[in-house]
Design a protein around this motif. Sequence first.
Motif, PDB file in Angstrom:
ATOM      1  N   ILE A  48     -23.945   3.618 -33.289  1.00  0.00           N
ATOM      2  CA  ILE A  48     -24.747   2.823 -33.868  1.00  0.00           C
ATOM      3  C   ILE A  48     -24.132   1.711 -35.229  1.00  0.00           C
ATOM      4  O   ILE A  48     -23.497   2.741 -36.185  1.00  0.00           O
ATOM      5  N   ARG A  58     -25.649  -1.064 -30.534  1.00  0.00           N
ATOM      6  CA  ARG A  58     -24.965   0.163 -30.958  1.00  0.00           C
ATOM      7  C   ARG A  58     -23.545  -0.515 -29.944  1.00  0.00           C
ATOM      8  O   ARG A  58     -23.739  -1.539 -29.217  1.00  0.00           O
ATOM      9  N   SER A  95     -22.445  10.962 -29.187  1.00  0.00           N
ATOM     10  CA  SER A  95     -22.771  11.873 -29.069  1.00  0.00           C
ATOM     11  C   SER A  95     -21.867  11.140 -27.462  1.00  0.00           C
ATOM     12  O   SER A  95     -21.342  12.215 -26.340  1.00  0.00           O
ATOM     13  N   THR A  96     -22.456  10.879 -26.295  1.00  0.00           N
ATOM     14  CA  THR A  96     -22.297   9.499 -25.368  1.00  0.00           C
ATOM     15  C   THR A  96     -20.952   9.057 -25.366  1.00  0.00           C
ATOM     16  O   THR A  96     -20.924   8.159 -26.290  1.00  0.00           O
ATOM     17  N   VAL A 141     -23.888   4.669 -14.955  1.00  0.00           N
ATOM     18  CA  VAL A 141     -24.281   5.378 -15.704  1.00  0.00           C
ATOM     19  C   VAL A 141     -26.140   4.639 -15.702  1.00  0.00           C
ATOM     20  O   VAL A 141     -26.242   3.328 -16.047  1.00  0.00           O
ATOM     21  N   ASP A 142     -27.256   5.480 -15.310  1.00  0.00           N
ATOM     22  CA  ASP A 142     -28.566   5.051 -15.440  1.00  0.00           C
ATOM     23  C   ASP A 142     -29.130   4.833 -16.431  1.00  0.00           C
ATOM     24  O   ASP A 142     -28.713   5.626 -17.753  1.00  0.00           O
ATOM     25  N   SER A 143     -28.936   3.654 -17.385  1.00  0.00           N
ATOM     26  CA  SER A 143     -29.971   3.033 -18.182  1.00  0.00           C
ATOM     27  C   SER A 143     -28.843   2.941 -19.020  1.00  0.00           C
ATOM     28  O   SER A 143     -29.473   2.566 -20.746  1.00  0.00           O
ATOM     29  N   MET A 144     -27.584   2.781 -18.575  1.00  0.00           N
ATOM     30  CA  MET A 144     -27.261   2.672 -20.142  1.00  0.00           C
ATOM     31  C   MET A 144     -26.981   1.267 -20.363  1.00  0.00           C
ATOM     32  O   MET A 144     -27.045   1.250 -21.911  1.00  0.00           O
ATOM     33  N   ALA A 146     -29.526  -0.387 -20.707  1.00  0.00           N
ATOM     34  CA  ALA A 146     -30.628  -1.328 -21.783  1.00  0.00           C
ATOM     35  C   ALA A 146     -30.319  -0.642 -22.198  1.00  0.00           C
ATOM     36  O   ALA A 146     -30.911  -1.067 -23.972  1.00  0.00           O
ATOM     37  N   TYR A 147     -29.691   0.734 -22.698  1.00  0.00           N
ATOM     38  CA  TYR A 147     -30.061   1.416 -23.593  1.00  0.00           C
ATOM     39  C   TYR A 147     -28.381   0.274 -24.780  1.00  0.00           C
ATOM     40  O   TYR A 147     -29.062   0.661 -26.332  1.00  0.00           O
ATOM     41  N   ALA A 150     -30.387  -2.485 -26.166  1.00  0.00           N
ATOM     42  CA  ALA A 150     -30.945  -1.836 -27.106  1.00  0.00           C
ATOM     43  C   ALA A 150     -31.235  -1.477 -28.504  1.00  0.00           C
ATOM     44  O   ALA A 150     -29.840  -1.653 -28.790  1.00  0.00           O
ATOM     45  N   PHE A 152     -31.217  -0.060 -32.339  1.00  0.00           N
ATOM     46  CA  PHE A 152     -31.535   1.801 -33.030  1.00  0.00           C
ATOM     47  C   PHE A 152     -32.576   1.158 -34.112  1.00  0.00           C
ATOM     48  O   PHE A 152     -32.458   0.208 -34.298  1.00  0.00           O
ATOM     49  N   PHE A 165     -27.483  13.267 -32.519  1.00  0.00           N
ATOM     50  CA  PHE A 165     -26.517  11.656 -32.356  1.00  0.00           C
ATOM     51  C   PHE A 165     -25.372  12.289 -31.629  1.00  0.00           C
ATOM     52  O   PHE A 165     -25.971  11.780 -30.532  1.00  0.00           O
TER      53      PHE A 165
ATOM     54  N   ASP B 106     -29.071  10.327 -29.314  1.00  0.00           N
ATOM     55  CA  ASP B 106     -29.610   9.485 -29.061  1.00  0.00           C
ATOM     56  C   ASP B 106     -30.038   8.716 -27.418  1.00  0.00           C
ATOM     57  O   ASP B 106     -30.969   7.530 -27.760  1.00  0.00           O
ATOM     58  N   PHE B 107     -28.362   8.924 -26.954  1.00  0.00           N
ATOM     59  CA  PHE B 107     -29.128   8.256 -25.454  1.00  0.00           C
ATOM     60  C   PHE B 107     -30.076   8.966 -24.685  1.00  0.00           C
ATOM     61  O   PHE B 107     -31.706   8.588 -23.912  1.00  0.00           O
ATOM     62  N   PHE B 110     -33.709   7.755 -26.100  1.00  0.00           N
ATOM     63  CA  PHE B 110     -34.047   6.202 -25.027  1.00  0.00           C
ATOM     64  C   PHE B 110     -34.600   6.680 -23.886  1.00  0.00           C
ATOM     65  O   PHE B 110     -35.379   5.996 -23.714  1.00  0.00           O
TER      66      PHE B 110
END
Lengths: 165, 130
Positions: A48, A58, A95-96, A141-144, A146-147, A150, A152, A165, B106-107, B110
């Motif tokens: 971030i 992000r 951590s993603t 990856v699902d929703s990644m 959109a993530y 977006a 923060f 995090f 964080d993910f 979301f």
Amino acid sequence: MKKAENEKIIMDVRNAAPERIPKPLVSYKANKKGTVLKKNLVPGSIVILLAGRYAGSRAVFLKQLDSGLLLVTGPHKVNGVPLRRVNQRYVIGTSTTIDVSKVDLSNISEEWFKHSETVLPALAETQKTLDATLLAEIKKVDSMKAYMKAKFSLKKGDRPHDMVF
Amino acid sequence: MAFKRFVQVGRLCVVNYGAEVGKLCVIVDIVDASRVIVDGPTTGFERKVMSLKALSLTKVVADVSRGIRQQKLAKALEEQKVIEKFNESTWGQKKLAAAKRASLNDFDRFKVMLLKKERSLAIKKAIKAM
């Protein structure tokens, strides 16, 4: 021993006790170890950005450059963050992670980011191919996506010191 | 009976004040009307004297003898599945949910936000259809 008025006293280094021999002061100018990468940052980590033009966005951390700065990208196609250098102090490492093993960063040099007019086409080209590779990984990856799109922000009730995090 | 949960040897409690806030422990002995000796082998704190004011009694009781040693207590808790019984209760479920929520990254947060929006939309649609 009689001294002449302007005579300097010179220490006999061979016979003086070791603790009396003057040593040069430690120079803190050269950071010999280089900037240490934060423990949780790994190539492919989602970070971030906390300050600057892209604050709140992000981005994907690609690698640490020789100067110690981090090389990140949105990817540009996803959220408009270009290939950019960023100081790790202005970044929260989450951590993603996404897989960046297929990414080719070999032709990226720090010179590109020093606002050289002549480098721009190469940068644009690399950005395009990089984006394509990263987008393929993000879509897995699902929703990644959109993530990554977006931004923060801290909302009411958020306690950053408590948040994982 | 008016009271259902008694301060007794084996009573599973949740610490609600002090350094061990939120942790589960078992009453192992009673000192006087306001203090008990408490041990939390599964939640990692050493046997100590605690005021009853700092404890919230749960409805689970372990079948252990007074002054039981820590290792034997840990074994008894495992055999009698005391913590599992607590986790099945509403209180236990809420505690687990709170722990999960605190550990989200964080993910994850979301994704939760997207799910909440989805749920809210479904509810609004159902209301509109009425």
